[in-house]
Motif scaffolding. Structure first.
Motif, PDB file in Angstrom:
ATOM      1  N   GLY A 127       0.830  -1.209   0.000  1.00  7.80           N
ATOM      2  CA  GLY A 127       0.000   0.000   0.000  1.00  7.80           C
ATOM      3  C   GLY A 127       0.857   1.249   0.000  1.00  7.80           C
ATOM      4  O   GLY A 127       1.948   1.258   0.587  1.00  7.80           O
ATOM      5  N   ALA A 128       0.369   2.280  -0.660  1.00 10.34           N
ATOM      6  CA  ALA A 128       1.117   3.538  -0.763  1.00 10.34           C
ATOM      7  C   ALA A 128       0.201   4.723  -0.487  1.00 10.34           C
ATOM      8  O   ALA A 128       0.369   5.795  -1.074  1.00 10.34           O
ATOM      9  N   GLY A 129      -0.755   4.528   0.420  1.00 10.20           N
ATOM     10  CA  GLY A 129      -1.668   5.618   0.785  1.00 10.20           C
ATOM     11  C   GLY A 129      -1.111   6.414   1.953  1.00 10.20           C
ATOM     12  O   GLY A 129       0.089   6.380   2.255  1.00 10.20           O
ATOM     13  N   GLY A 130      -2.016   7.105   2.628  1.00  9.87           N
ATOM     14  CA  GLY A 130      -1.619   7.981   3.727  1.00  9.87           C
ATOM     15  C   GLY A 130      -0.916   7.240   4.850  1.00  9.87           C
ATOM     16  O   GLY A 130       0.026   7.765   5.459  1.00  9.87           O
ATOM     17  N   ALA A 131      -1.325   6.025   5.135  1.00 13.08           N
ATOM     18  CA  ALA A 131      -0.741   5.280   6.246  1.00 13.08           C
ATOM     19  C   ALA A 131       0.741   4.989   5.987  1.00 13.08           C
ATOM     20  O   ALA A 131       1.597   5.182   6.850  1.00 13.08           O
ATOM     21  N   THR A 132       1.045   4.531   4.785  1.00 13.24           N
ATOM     22  CA  THR A 132       2.443   4.249   4.437  1.00 13.24           C
ATOM     23  C   THR A 132       3.255   5.538   4.389  1.00 13.24           C
ATOM     24  O   THR A 132       4.365   5.617   4.928  1.00 13.24           O
ATOM     25  N   ALA A 150       5.128  -1.786  -1.951  1.00 11.56           N
ATOM     26  CA  ALA A 150       4.463  -2.470  -3.067  1.00 11.56           C
ATOM     27  C   ALA A 150       3.058  -1.923  -3.179  1.00 11.56           C
ATOM     28  O   ALA A 150       2.332  -1.855  -2.178  1.00 11.56           O
ATOM     29  N   ASN A 151       2.675  -1.510  -4.371  1.00 13.65           N
ATOM     30  CA  ASN A 151       1.334  -0.928  -4.510  1.00 13.65           C
ATOM     31  C   ASN A 151       0.707  -1.311  -5.837  1.00 13.65           C
ATOM     32  O   ASN A 151       1.394  -1.569  -6.821  1.00 13.65           O
ATOM     33  N   ARG A 152      -0.645  -1.351  -5.812  1.00 17.77           N
ATOM     34  CA  ARG A 152      -1.409  -1.627  -7.030  1.00 17.77           C
ATOM     35  C   ARG A 152      -1.077  -0.586  -8.106  1.00 17.77           C
ATOM     36  O   ARG A 152      -0.919  -0.911  -9.273  1.00 17.77           O
ATOM     37  N   THR A 153      -0.986   0.658  -7.682  1.00 12.79           N
ATOM     38  CA  THR A 153      -0.626   1.744  -8.588  1.00 12.79           C
ATOM     39  C   THR A 153       0.830   2.112  -8.285  1.00 12.79           C
ATOM     40  O   THR A 153       1.106   2.881  -7.361  1.00 12.79           O
ATOM     41  N   PRO A 154       1.794   1.542  -9.030  1.00 18.40           N
ATOM     42  CA  PRO A 154       3.208   1.728  -8.668  1.00 18.40           C
ATOM     43  C   PRO A 154       3.636   3.196  -8.597  1.00 18.40           C
ATOM     44  O   PRO A 154       4.500   3.554  -7.811  1.00 18.40           O
ATOM     45  N   SER A 155       3.009   4.062  -9.387  1.00 25.55           N
ATOM     46  CA  SER A 155       3.450   5.469  -9.385  1.00 25.55           C
ATOM     47  C   SER A 155       3.279   6.110  -8.010  1.00 25.55           C
ATOM     48  O   SER A 155       4.030   7.001  -7.628  1.00 25.55           O
ATOM     49  N   LYS A 156       2.286   5.633  -7.228  1.00 20.11           N
ATOM     50  CA  LYS A 156       2.097   6.220  -5.890  1.00 20.11           C
ATOM     51  C   LYS A 156       3.215   5.795  -4.946  1.00 20.11           C
ATOM     52  O   LYS A 156       3.652   6.562  -4.087  1.00 20.11           O
ATOM     53  N   ALA A 157       3.708   4.565  -5.127  1.00 19.76           N
ATOM     54  CA  ALA A 157       4.870   4.121  -4.342  1.00 19.76           C
ATOM     55  C   ALA A 157       6.105   4.921  -4.761  1.00 19.76           C
ATOM     56  O   ALA A 157       6.920   5.321  -3.927  1.00 19.76           O
TER      57      ALA A 157
HETATM   58  P1  ATR Z   1      -4.887   5.140   3.996  1.00 23.22           P
HETATM   59  O1  ATR Z   1      -4.901   6.614   4.301  1.00 23.22           O
HETATM   60  O2  ATR Z   1      -5.608   4.294   5.030  1.00 23.22           O
HETATM   61  O3  ATR Z   1      -3.524   4.632   3.681  1.00 23.22           O
HETATM   62  P2  ATR Z   1      -5.602   5.493   1.246  1.00 23.22           P
HETATM   63  O4  ATR Z   1      -4.737   6.697   1.236  1.00 23.22           O
HETATM   64  O5  ATR Z   1      -6.972   5.591   0.654  1.00 23.22           O
HETATM   65  O6  ATR Z   1      -5.808   4.960   2.705  1.00 23.22           O
HETATM   66  O7  ATR Z   1      -4.779   4.317   0.545  1.00 23.22           O
HETATM   67  C1  ATR Z   1      -5.376   3.094   0.321  1.00 23.22           C
HETATM   68  C2  ATR Z   1      -4.297   2.098  -0.124  1.00 23.22           C
HETATM   69  O8  ATR Z   1      -4.927   0.820  -0.299  1.00 23.22           O
HETATM   70  C3  ATR Z   1      -3.676   2.437  -1.474  1.00 23.22           C
HETATM   71  O9  ATR Z   1      -2.350   1.984  -1.503  1.00 23.22           O
HETATM   72  C4  ATR Z   1      -4.544   1.623  -2.446  1.00 23.22           C
HETATM   73  O10 ATR Z   1      -3.943   1.300  -3.677  1.00 23.22           O
HETATM   74  P3  ATR Z   1      -3.944   2.351  -4.927  1.00 23.22           P
HETATM   75  O11 ATR Z   1      -2.899   3.372  -4.574  1.00 23.22           O
HETATM   76  O12 ATR Z   1      -3.582   1.533  -6.106  1.00 23.22           O
HETATM   77  O13 ATR Z   1      -5.336   2.918  -4.982  1.00 23.22           O
HETATM   78  C5  ATR Z   1      -4.733   0.375  -1.635  1.00 23.22           C
HETATM   79  N1  ATR Z   1      -5.886  -0.418  -2.085  1.00 23.22           N
HETATM   80  C6  ATR Z   1      -7.192  -0.117  -1.903  1.00 23.22           C
HETATM   81  N2  ATR Z   1      -7.975  -1.083  -2.430  1.00 23.22           N
HETATM   82  C7  ATR Z   1      -7.128  -2.013  -2.961  1.00 23.22           C
HETATM   83  C8  ATR Z   1      -7.302  -3.269  -3.630  1.00 23.22           C
HETATM   84  N3  ATR Z   1      -8.529  -3.758  -3.885  1.00 23.22           N
HETATM   85  N4  ATR Z   1      -6.215  -3.958  -4.006  1.00 23.22           N
HETATM   86  C9  ATR Z   1      -4.977  -3.491  -3.747  1.00 23.22           C
HETATM   87  N5  ATR Z   1      -4.730  -2.311  -3.131  1.00 23.22           N
HETATM   88  C10 ATR Z   1      -5.797  -1.589  -2.727  1.00 23.22           C
END
Ligand code: ATR
Length: 271
Positions: A127-132, A150-157
């Motif tokens: 995951g590469a969202g706010g928590a990471t 590692a992230n679904r959307t690599p550009s965010k990582a």
């Molecule tokens: P938070 O602040 O809790 O980290 P967020 O910023 O919304 O929440 O980030 C959500 C993370 O979960 C992201 O890394 C997201 O992947 P993307 O950046 O590709 O959107 C990941 N995520 C959410 N649903 C997912 C799924 N079904 N499979 C894989 N990753 C998922």
């Protein structure tokens, strides 16, 4: 008059923050009130300012207002600036100061509570969202050898790597490439909230001593279940939640609560 604090979010029906802070206050015999205030979706700033005007001293901020909280603050500390989001505000001499304790809370749980050394270790964040984004800097400061995101959307990582890469070694990859070599594997995606899991290779836990899901109260999530079958120690985010609250309490009031009894009271078995 009691010292007034609150959590602002929307919705707020499941918030544990009032319980946690009331327990902390009890430890010190502090005369403190902690409210849950559901701000209207378009009325966060107004609600916040009204609370400060009425004598409030600080607030925790949760979904969906963390970015707005950061943006309207007069001053932001390093962790909030890195995240571009704040989970904790303090009102001081008419100014709003923004912090973010989620990352340090996670680090403290992994190291102090769960007893896992991070210095010299290889850590994987799924995951590469706010928590990471919030956790990478504290983990690097604690001396990890490398962080892989590692992230679904690599550009965010890659964005997090580019932002914080000068503080230590960060690799940005897709899930398929997370094959192993990690001491600690953390699920910082939101997949567990809906019963899913990040599509990591089965070998991701081969070298791990800890698998950690940042969610709280979801029991044995698919991610933790996969980890458990390999024999690795598993944990959910209850400790992170309580530790970030303890950091907030210390920042607001200059004293650090004992988190262990509160974590024990809130722990839900991972079954
Ligand atoms: P938070 O602040 O809790 O980290 P967020 O910023 O919304 O929440 O980030 C959500 C993370 O979960 C992201 O890394 C997201 O992947 P993307 O950046 O590709 O959107 C990941 N995520 C959410 N649903 C997912 C799924 N079904 N499979 C894989 N990753 C998922």
């Amino acid at each position: 008059m009691s010292a007034r604090y609150a959590v602002l979010g929307n919705p707020l029906s499941h918030t544990k923050s009032p319980f946690i802070h009331t327990e902390f206050a009890r430890q010190f015999g502090d005369d403190l009130s902690y409210e849950a205030i559901e701000a209207p979706l378009t009325g966060f700033a107004e609600t916040l300012r009204a609370f400060a005007r009425d004598g409030g001293l600080g607030v925790n901020v949760t979904v969906p207002f963390k970015i707005e909280a950061f943006e309207l603050a007069d001053e932001a500390r390093d962790a909030a600036r890195i995240c571009g989001a704040s989970n904790c505000l303090k009102f001081e001499a008419g100014r709003i100061i923004a912090e973010n304790f989620d990352g340090i809370g996670l680090l403290r749980d992994v190291t102090t509570n769960l007893g896992h050394e991070v210095a010299g270790k290889h850590v994987l964040f799924a995951g590469a969202g706010g928590a990471t984004r919030g956790a990478v800097a504290p983990f690097l400061a604690a001396g990890v050898e490398s962080i892989t995101i590692a992230n679904r959307t690599p550009s965010k990582a890659e964005t997090i790597r580019d932002l914080l890469g000068d503080r230590g070694t960060i690799h940005a990859i897709g899930f398929d490439d997370a094959r192993g070599g990690y001491d600690i594997v953390l699920n910082a995606t939101t997949t567990s909230l809906t019963g899913g899991k990040p599509p990591l290779p089965a070998s991701v836990f081969d070298d791990a001593t800890l698998a950690y899901d940042l969610v709280y109260g979801k029991g044995l999530t698919p991610f933790l279940s996969d980890a458990q079958t390999t024999g690795v120690e598993i944990a959910d985010g209850v400790g992170m939640l309580v530790e970030q609250a303890a950091e907030a309490y210390d920042w607001w009031r200059g004293k650090r609560p004992d988190t262990a009894p509160v974590i024990a009271a809130m722990t839900i078995p991972l079954t």
